[in-house]
Design an enzyme around this catalytic site. Structure first.
Site, mmCIF file in Angstrom:
data_model
loop_
_atom_site.group_PDB
_atom_site.id
_atom_site.type_symbol
_atom_site.label_atom_id
_atom_site.label_comp_id
_atom_site.label_asym_id
_atom_site.label_seq_id
_atom_site.Cartn_x
_atom_site.Cartn_y
_atom_site.Cartn_z
ATOM 1 C CG ASP A 8 -108.781 15.772 23.777
ATOM 2 O OD1 ASP A 8 -109.980 16.038 23.602
ATOM 3 O OD2 ASP A 8 -107.856 16.250 23.085
ATOM 4 C CG ASP A 10 -110.968 15.733 17.693
ATOM 5 O OD1 ASP A 10 -111.243 14.520 17.564
ATOM 6 O OD2 ASP A 10 -111.802 16.634 17.481
HETATM 7 MG MG LIG Z 1 -107.605 17.679 21.666
#
Ligand SMILES: [Mg+2]
Ligand SMILES: [Zn+2]
Length: 207
Positions: A8, A10
């Site tokens: 992932d 962010d």
């Molecule tokens: Mg995230």
């Protein structure tokens, strides 16, 4: 087909700031480059898989997301690290930009992006890992047959406190550095599960 690490973006690679709308707010974590480099040294493809509903919400464009990824790549390159590919979902059912305002199979926890990457890069999702800061990342891991590692950075700490019986991570660790270590330590047993007796790691591992 190869194992890979799906990351992932962010809250895992970079600071979580709700919606990244300006390059000025782009900040890698201090350990990000070293963690990616460790995965690079192990010859594990590293692939970013990220929901960017800000596109559907009209907060930024696909071109801006591409620019962010070029900037992340440049900062990593300066430290000798490399991400092999970046995939993002621009959609959201409640979006206000017509072309992106729909449900899709690529918004996590849907596995559309993993399948696209697997096809492009010859990856076996079932031997792979997903590292994220939300339960939806772990749900994606489950959907893809991969192992899921939740990090406590970004939304991770809050997510951990919301833990329910429906889903559990294979590991919950402090950050991407710890996640990379966990992946490297657990890679061998994963390969053994799928019976990959040809891998050099497997051959030299007495049980
Ligand atoms: Mg995230
Ligand atoms: Zn999508």
């Amino acid at each position: 087909m190869r194992a890979a690490v799906f990351l992932d973006r962010d809250g895992v690679l970079i600071e979580e700031i709700s919606f990244l709308t300006s390059m000025r707010h782009l900040a890698l974590f201090p350990w990000t480059t070293d963690a990616i480099r460790a995965l690079n040294r192990a010859a594990l493809p590293v692939v970013v898989i990220t929901n960017q509903s800000g596109i559907a919400r009209g907060l930024f464009s696909e071109a801006f997301v591409d620019e962010v990824h070029r900037e992340i790549a440049a900062r990593l390159r300066a430290g000798g690290a490399r991400i092999d590919a970046y995939y993002y979902c621009p959609h959201h059912p409640d979006g206000c930009v017509a072309e992106y305002a729909r449900s899709c199979d690529c918004r996590k926890p849907g596995r559309g992006l993993v399948d696209r990457a697997a096809n492009d890069l010859n990856i076996d999702p079932a031997r792979s890992f997903v590292v994220g800061d939300k339960w939806s990342d772990i749900e994606l891991a489950r959907a893809a047959g991969a192992r899921g590692v939740l990090v406590r950075t970004g939304h991770g700490e809050a997510e951990q406190s919301r833990q329910n019986a429906a889903i559990s991570a294979d590991a919950i660790v402090d950050n991407l550095a710890a996640a990379a270590s966990w992946v490297l330590e657990n890679r061998r047993s994963g390969d053994r599960v799928v019976g990959d007796r040809q891998s050099p790691i497997d051959r030299r591992s007495p049980i």
